[in-house]
Design a protein around this motif. Sequence first.
Motif, PDB file in Angstrom:
ATOM      1  N   SER A 353      35.924  48.068  29.322  1.00 56.47           N
ATOM      2  CA  SER A 353      36.743  48.871  30.860  1.00 56.47           C
ATOM      3  C   SER A 353      35.661  48.430  31.522  1.00 56.47           C
ATOM      4  N   ALA A 356      37.242  45.199  32.027  1.00 62.45           N
ATOM      5  CA  ALA A 356      38.809  45.023  32.978  1.00 62.45           C
ATOM      6  C   ALA A 356      38.499  44.982  34.640  1.00 62.45           C
ATOM      7  N   ALA A 357      36.950  46.359  35.073  1.00 63.12           N
ATOM      8  CA  ALA A 357      36.722  46.576  36.346  1.00 63.12           C
ATOM      9  C   ALA A 357      36.593  45.096  36.529  1.00 63.12           C
ATOM     10  N   ASN A 406      41.242  50.214  41.918  1.00 62.14           N
ATOM     11  CA  ASN A 406      41.723  50.092  40.218  1.00 62.14           C
ATOM     12  C   ASN A 406      40.135  49.784  39.039  1.00 62.14           C
ATOM     13  N   SER A 407      39.635  49.182  39.931  1.00 57.74           N
ATOM     14  CA  SER A 407      37.735  48.794  39.261  1.00 57.74           C
ATOM     15  C   SER A 407      37.242  50.240  39.291  1.00 57.74           C
ATOM     16  N   LYS A 410      38.459  52.245  35.871  1.00 50.13           N
ATOM     17  CA  LYS A 410      38.672  51.154  35.089  1.00 50.13           C
ATOM     18  C   LYS A 410      36.654  52.101  34.624  1.00 50.13           C
ATOM     19  N   GLU A 413      36.807  55.078  33.141  1.00 53.13           N
ATOM     20  CA  GLU A 413      36.992  55.372  32.348  1.00 53.13           C
ATOM     21  C   GLU A 413      36.321  55.388  31.570  1.00 53.13           C
TER      22      GLU A 413
END
Length: 434
Positions: A353, A356-357, A406-407, A410, A413
């Motif tokens: 995650s 992804a960030a 979005n980052s 992430k 999460e």
Amino acid sequence: MRMVDIIHKKRNGSELTKEEIYFFIDGYTKGDIPDYQASALMMAICFQGMVPRETALLTKAMVDSGETIDLSRIKGHKVDKHSTGGVGDKVTFIVGPLVASAGVPVAKMSGRGLGHTGGTIDKLESIEGFNIELTKEQFIDNVNKYKLSVAGQTGNLAPADKKLYALRDVTATVESIPLIAGSIMSKKLASGADSIVLDVKTGSGAFMKTLEDSESLAKEMVAIGNRLGKKTIAIISDMNQPLGFEVGNANEIKEAAAILQGAKIHDLRTLSLEIAAHMTVLAGAFSDYKKAYETLEQNLENGKAFESFRQFVIAQGGNIEVIDDVDKLPQAAYHIDVKAEMDGYVSEIDAESIGAAAMYLGAGRATKEDHINHAVGITLNKKIGDQVKKGDVLVTLHAARENSENSIQKVKEAYHFSRNQVKQPVLIHKVIKD
């Protein structure tokens, strides 16, 4: 010989011969064997597996499908390292200078990256002026003079692997251990090193999520290397959280430079020394691992390793001012703090995650056509086992735009908390030598 008979034989669990493996690799590389038959064989291998002899033959056939790099003009025992990937894995920039500081030549061919951050080449291009497009003569001369050079992959190395990997990606056959091992080792063996140290990651940010699968892959690759005449060992290291504190491109170069100047970032420093020590022992610079580790540790403290890094950067056209003063590396426009929403201890950081960030920020590529932003990235302020209070900064995002929801999501999460104190994860799980 017919391809259908080879598929049938492997489907039924029988061992393929050298002639059958070479028939397949040669025919598929040339385009004589269609994708649907290659796909069928890949699926049969997924279900039936391969014995070590078969996997070694498959790897050698992929090596022989294209060019190999002749490093015979480089003086000494050439040793290379390979990582199966991870989040915040900037070990190459530390290990290369460390090994060079012990007089061992490191001639490394690297590629660009798809995923959360750039590859080794992308990260080096964070350094203004750094040239990765060296001629073969420049590459070899740099290694002979400075014991270290890193260049972009050139020539037609293991073209069979390139074709097969693209096919595996769309036929659900990526996870096969023999196929993964053959893919990785074909490129390493074609690159011309005398010995290889593999850093096989395990955990949430790794390709192999479980220690059992990571160990299986490590053993398979070590067996291939040793069977094909290259002394090979593998280190299984943890990737249940990012390595070090920086994820990105320029900021990973910055952290690597800090380690080379003696910074005590435990996980990154320890793993780099572990890999470098094994590389120098394989090369014959030291007779035992303990002596190698101690000497290399001294080279971090006395400046020899950092000076090797400086020479490497200068030799490849890089602006040394951005290494001597890392604040001159590319800088992001915005710095966004993500804060803890509760008290407790960090119990888990999902490395995938965090990766992804970083990619959402622009640090990596979703497709080959995407452009890397060298300035953006992530700084972790808290890692597993650390105590946090509500409002403490967990992560700082270095962003190109103010809106990076979005980052931020992430990162939220990725972090998990416990009310009870948590132990830090084991960093190095195993060393596989045969």
